[in-house]
Design an enzyme around this catalytic site. Sequence first.
Site, PDB file in Angstrom:
ATOM      1  N   GLU A  32      47.164  44.175  49.364  1.00 48.06           N
ATOM      2  CA  GLU A  32      46.095  44.993  49.944  1.00 48.06           C
ATOM      3  C   GLU A  32      44.952  45.100  48.952  1.00 48.06           C
ATOM      4  O   GLU A  32      45.151  45.016  47.729  1.00 48.06           O
ATOM      5  CB  GLU A  32      46.632  46.385  50.284  1.00 48.06           C
ATOM      6  CG  GLU A  32      45.616  47.293  50.959  1.00 48.06           C
ATOM      7  CD  GLU A  32      46.214  48.582  51.496  1.00 48.06           C
ATOM      8  OE1 GLU A  32      45.489  49.352  52.148  1.00 48.06           O
ATOM      9  OE2 GLU A  32      47.421  48.822  51.261  1.00 48.06           O
ATOM     10  N   ASN A 180      47.192  48.669  61.840  1.00 44.00           N
ATOM     11  CA  ASN A 180      48.157  49.094  60.823  1.00 44.00           C
ATOM     12  C   ASN A 180      48.271  50.617  60.837  1.00 44.00           C
ATOM     13  O   ASN A 180      47.249  51.313  60.833  1.00 44.00           O
ATOM     14  CB  ASN A 180      47.700  48.648  59.434  1.00 44.00           C
ATOM     15  CG  ASN A 180      48.515  49.322  58.330  1.00 44.00           C
ATOM     16  OD1 ASN A 180      49.654  48.954  58.069  1.00 44.00           O
ATOM     17  ND2 ASN A 180      47.923  50.335  57.691  1.00 44.00           N
ATOM     18  N   GLU A 181      49.482  51.112  60.889  1.00 43.37           N
ATOM     19  CA  GLU A 181      49.733  52.552  60.856  1.00 43.37           C
ATOM     20  C   GLU A 181      48.746  53.291  61.763  1.00 43.37           C
ATOM     21  O   GLU A 181      48.065  54.236  61.354  1.00 43.37           O
ATOM     22  CB  GLU A 181      49.690  53.094  59.429  1.00 43.37           C
ATOM     23  CG  GLU A 181      50.812  52.530  58.569  1.00 43.37           C
ATOM     24  CD  GLU A 181      50.965  53.200  57.206  1.00 43.37           C
ATOM     25  OE1 GLU A 181      50.109  54.044  56.856  1.00 43.37           O
ATOM     26  OE2 GLU A 181      51.936  52.887  56.499  1.00 43.37           O
ATOM     27  N   TYR A 250      59.211  54.171  52.979  1.00 46.84           N
ATOM     28  CA  TYR A 250      59.160  54.205  51.516  1.00 46.84           C
ATOM     29  C   TYR A 250      60.234  55.142  50.984  1.00 46.84           C
ATOM     30  O   TYR A 250      60.507  56.198  51.575  1.00 46.84           O
ATOM     31  CB  TYR A 250      57.784  54.671  51.039  1.00 46.84           C
ATOM     32  CG  TYR A 250      56.685  53.646  51.251  1.00 46.84           C
ATOM     33  CD1 TYR A 250      56.479  52.626  50.336  1.00 46.84           C
ATOM     34  CD2 TYR A 250      55.865  53.705  52.369  1.00 46.84           C
ATOM     35  CE1 TYR A 250      55.475  51.687  50.516  1.00 46.84           C
ATOM     36  CE2 TYR A 250      54.856  52.766  52.568  1.00 46.84           C
ATOM     37  CZ  TYR A 250      54.668  51.757  51.636  1.00 46.84           C
ATOM     38  OH  TYR A 250      53.682  50.819  51.832  1.00 46.84           O
ATOM     39  N   GLU A 305      56.249  47.157  55.539  1.00 43.37           N
ATOM     40  CA  GLU A 305      55.987  47.914  54.311  1.00 43.37           C
ATOM     41  C   GLU A 305      57.259  48.641  53.923  1.00 43.37           C
ATOM     42  O   GLU A 305      57.803  49.403  54.718  1.00 43.37           O
ATOM     43  CB  GLU A 305      54.837  48.929  54.487  1.00 43.37           C
ATOM     44  CG  GLU A 305      53.460  48.303  54.593  1.00 43.37           C
ATOM     45  CD  GLU A 305      52.325  49.324  54.565  1.00 43.37           C
ATOM     46  OE1 GLU A 305      52.506  50.391  53.926  1.00 43.37           O
ATOM     47  OE2 GLU A 305      51.281  49.058  55.184  1.00 43.37           O
ATOM     48  N   GLN A 354      53.875  46.670  46.644  1.00 42.92           N
ATOM     49  CA  GLN A 354      53.076  45.503  46.973  1.00 42.92           C
ATOM     50  C   GLN A 354      53.274  44.439  45.908  1.00 42.92           C
ATOM     51  O   GLN A 354      53.930  44.695  44.910  1.00 42.92           O
ATOM     52  CB  GLN A 354      51.611  45.870  47.097  1.00 42.92           C
ATOM     53  CG  GLN A 354      51.309  46.783  48.267  1.00 42.92           C
ATOM     54  CD  GLN A 354      49.815  47.095  48.396  1.00 42.92           C
ATOM     55  OE1 GLN A 354      48.953  46.537  47.735  1.00 42.92           O
ATOM     56  NE2 GLN A 354      49.514  48.048  49.249  1.00 42.92           N
TER      57      GLN A 354
END
Length: 501
Positions: A32, A180-181, A250, A305, A354
Amino acid sequence: MPLISLAQNKIVLNTDLGETIINKHIYGHFSEHLGRCIYGGLYAGEENKLVPHINGMRTDVVEALKNLNIPNLRWPGGCFADTYHWKDGIGPKEQRPTIVNTWWGNVTEDNSFGSHEFMELCRQLSTEPYFSANVGSGTVQEMSEWVQYMNFSGKSPMSDLRAENGHEEPFKVKYWGIGNETWGCGGNMTAEYYADLYKRYATYVNTSWDSKEKLFRIASGASDDDYHWTEVMMRDIPHKMLEGIGVHHYSVIDWADKGSATDFDENMYFTTMSRAWDMERLVQGHSTIMDKYDPEKKVAMMVDEWGGWYNVEPGTNGGFLYQQNTMRDAMIAGMTLNIFNNHADRVRMANIAQVVNVLQAVILTDEERIILTPTYHVMEMYKIHQDAVQIPIYLKTEDYIFGDKKLPAISASASKDDDGKVHVSVVNIDMNKSHKINLDLRGENFKNVSGRILSAPSIQDHNTFDNPNKITPQKFSGAKLINNKIDVVVPPFSVLVLELN
């Protein structure tokens, strides 16, 4: 000397019953425009005299990533994707407008790294690009033109523009994320609203010009256990318009205070491991919903992710999400990849967050210097599972006990490659005990066993720029094969990969 648990941890491998392929794309990465991931991480710039590069791409980083056989790379975000307008990143660099990265540090970027540069990076890496398109602040026409610019081989305004910018042949980008999201930084939408919006995008973002070059369209998926989101996507979007659905998770101790990446106690470690083990529950939960609407499993789960998230390193920009990477992160990586391998019938892509200098990075850079993190080494050890046949396993594990709480101590997965070699990856997350494991091999006879292990004296150990090789995989000779059974002792917080033939 660590304690050794003599309780019966057992793994049964049915080496002749494998049918599902572990898709190599499970081992994907995420890049990103965030902190030093792109600029200073992957991209040195064409004018850089300090760092060796080819067409601006850091030679050391590219070579290290090639060694992982990374199958795909997601770009340009992340939250940044829904502020990114792709036409700003093409054409002569001196004519490209600047952009303020409002999501990550409010830094001004010059758009010198755009679509062509990303494709050059993917070319050097021999990896497939995964584009995440702007839905939050973009338009259907903008994404449709981007697809045409990247993929159309005939004559059109966008393919003519691509040729003017030095690339006459189409890039043929297969993987496209439609937002995204979108439940958060991608627009704060409801699931129902986004499902309708997705259908609109999917209608006009197509490759009907060439039936051989169908897009793989990926819907913005749920955060953690938002099962309602997945339910709406699977229920309301015709499956002929949908190839994959994302999931993000996460391993965070506490969003209000994520804790230090290197200075943590056992309570913080155990909490992180608990969050990492949540991935098993989440994959099962979302799979159950997807199975309800798609029993043939045609729609893929894309965990695009995942990883550990801590407070930034002291003295660094809070918006750059730069953190160190310890043996705790190796535990997250090994355990999570085992979960994906074991659910390869539904999970067919994943992207660790990432790739360089951000969150659970596999590589850290400092000017011309480079570190390969413990997570990097786990990914390198596990690359043998890519496109191999998943072997069904039965796992009986003792618990890792902390106070009145407990977690499974052992995680494992197995596969067979095209040469008939069987690989077993085992993770012991127990911070205090070695665990003795009995492997029972069924289906064929094996003559040899070898192995590699990643371990360290302390769970907080990590590689630094002054000591970049403190943690590296070592040869493991502690596995004894007798009558198709193996007894092995796995040290605390370690990752072991065995090879059988």
